[in-house]
Design an enzyme around this catalytic site. Structure first.
Site, PDB file in Angstrom:
ATOM      1  CG  HIS A  60      37.520  35.189  40.228  1.00 11.46           C
ATOM      2  ND1 HIS A  60      38.114  35.863  39.156  1.00 11.46           N
ATOM      3  CD2 HIS A  60      37.960  35.510  41.120  1.00 11.46           C
ATOM      4  CE1 HIS A  60      38.970  36.719  39.499  1.00 11.46           C
ATOM      5  NE2 HIS A  60      38.726  36.669  41.055  1.00 11.46           N
ATOM      6  N   GLY A  95      43.754  43.117  40.781  1.00 11.44           N
ATOM      7  CA  GLY A  95      45.169  43.071  40.205  1.00 11.44           C
ATOM      8  C   GLY A  95      45.529  44.470  39.848  1.00 11.44           C
ATOM      9  CD  GLU A 147      36.942  39.003  43.698  1.00 10.31           C
ATOM     10  OE1 GLU A 147      37.852  39.172  44.460  1.00 10.31           O
ATOM     11  OE2 GLU A 147      36.986  38.212  42.704  1.00 10.31           O
ATOM     12  CD  GLU A 179      41.306  36.499  37.539  1.00  9.00           C
ATOM     13  OE1 GLU A 179      41.526  35.485  37.990  1.00  9.00           O
ATOM     14  OE2 GLU A 179      41.879  37.481  37.946  1.00  9.00           O
ATOM     15  CB  SER A 228      43.601  46.070  44.531  1.00 11.93           C
ATOM     16  OG  SER A 228      44.017  45.877  43.269  1.00 11.93           O
ATOM     17  CE  LYS A 245      43.095  36.369  41.322  1.00 11.54           C
ATOM     18  NZ  LYS A 245      42.966  37.602  40.725  1.00 11.54           N
ATOM     19  CG  ASN A 280      41.340  33.492  43.835  1.00 14.23           C
ATOM     20  OD1 ASN A 280      42.055  32.420  43.550  1.00 14.23           O
ATOM     21  ND2 ASN A 280      40.602  34.187  42.981  1.00 14.23           N
TER      22      ASN A 280
HETATM   23  P1  13P Z   1      43.502  40.868  43.970  1.00 15.62           P
HETATM   24  O1  13P Z   1      43.568  40.929  45.229  1.00 15.62           O
HETATM   25  O2  13P Z   1      45.002  40.601  43.124  1.00 15.62           O
HETATM   26  O3  13P Z   1      43.197  42.360  43.192  1.00 15.62           O
HETATM   27  O4  13P Z   1      42.506  39.814  43.275  1.00 15.62           O
HETATM   28  C1  13P Z   1      41.452  39.856  43.799  1.00 15.62           C
HETATM   29  C2  13P Z   1      40.557  38.613  43.069  1.00 15.62           C
HETATM   30  O5  13P Z   1      40.431  38.512  42.215  1.00 15.62           O
HETATM   31  C3  13P Z   1      40.113  37.506  44.385  1.00 15.62           C
HETATM   32  O6  13P Z   1      39.341  36.754  43.546  1.00 15.62           O
END
Ligand code: 13P
Length: 247
Positions: free
Chosen positions: A94, A172, A166, A96, A208, A12, A10
């Site tokens: 997601h 992150g 997740e 976010e 992560s 982002k 992803n």
């Molecule tokens: P990270 O791998 O940066 O923690 O992000 C995970 C994520 O949100 C994947 O959709």
């Protein structure tokens, strides 16, 4: 043969034409025939992904989608439009999107259905926030999020879902969830799917995931792949995660 673990990047809100070109080339060069990889890129780069990756075994997809097929919805992108660019998957729900853009369980469920309707794979994200976790609500939250999707999904859609656990606090943060927590939540999601008559669903873990912890995470029962954020921008590391998946 055991199906390869599904490793999805992803990206982002990262990348530009030049960086993407380098990433796509490195992915194609480094990916092995036995890998099951996909990258979810920002909308404007879907055409670039299609050009670069078609003919390879690497899939590409979007990070979001409209719940609507068409109409007066300024700024939205429909699943049919994604299919036009050869997308095999789209992430829906997601954390976010849920926390920053107000997507609720019902909207996520409609998006999952929209994606599956055009023959693509909805990658449905579920996961608890730190506050919810501290209140001991993890099971309740992920079950509610998945139940909303299952309740709205057509019988065909239910069998097309990929579900990504997740934990919001792990995204992150550099700190993945503990193996026993991942095992417990994935077992719970598996049970919920089975009870809904849905078997064989791929359950991904995200939060992560790095080259260094991928083997341990991907070895957990009921972890069928990973949804990778930050580490997917480093192709070498992303490919190392894919390698760990087969180790
Ligand atoms: P990270 O791998 O940066 O923690 O992000 C995970 C994520 O949100 C994947 O959709």
């Amino acid at each position: 043969m055991v199906a390869a673990k599904y490793i999805v990047g992803n990206w982002k809100l990262h990348g530009n034409e030049r960086e993407n070109a380098a990433r796509f080339a490195a992915l194609k060069a480094g990916c092995r025939p036995s890998d099951a990889l996909a990258v979810c890129v920002p909308f404007p780069y879907l055409a670039q992904a299609q050009q670069a990756l078609q003919g390879s075994t690497i899939g590409w997809g979007a990070q979001n989608v409209s719940e609507h097929a068409k109409g007066a919805f300024t700024g939205e992108v429909s699943a049919t439009m994604l299919a036009d660019f050869g997308c095999s998957c789209a992430i829906v729900g997601h954390s976010e999107r849920r926390s920053l853009y107000g997507e609720d369980d019902a909207a996520v469920a409609r998006k999952a259905q929209a994606v599956a309707t055009v023959g693509m794979t909805p990658i449905v994200c579920v996961g608890e926030t730190l506050t919810e976790r501290e209140r001991g609500e993890t099971a309740q939250v992920v079950t509610r999020q998945l139940a909303a999707v299952l309740a709205h999904a057509s019988p065909e859609t239910k069998h097309k879902l990929v579900v990504a656990y997740e934990p919001v606090w792990a995204i992150g943060s550099g700190q993945a969830a503990l193996e026993e927590d991942v095992r417990e939540v994935h077992a719970l999601l598996r049970k919920q799917l089975n009870q809904a008559g849905v078997t064989g669903t791929r359950l991904l873990y995200g939060g992560s995931v790095k080259a260094g912890n991928a083997a341990a995470l991907l070895n957990i029962t009921d972890v069928d792949g990973a949804l990778v954020g930050g580490a997917s921008l480093n192709v070498e590391e992303f490919l190392a995660i894919a390698q760990a998946a087969q180790a």
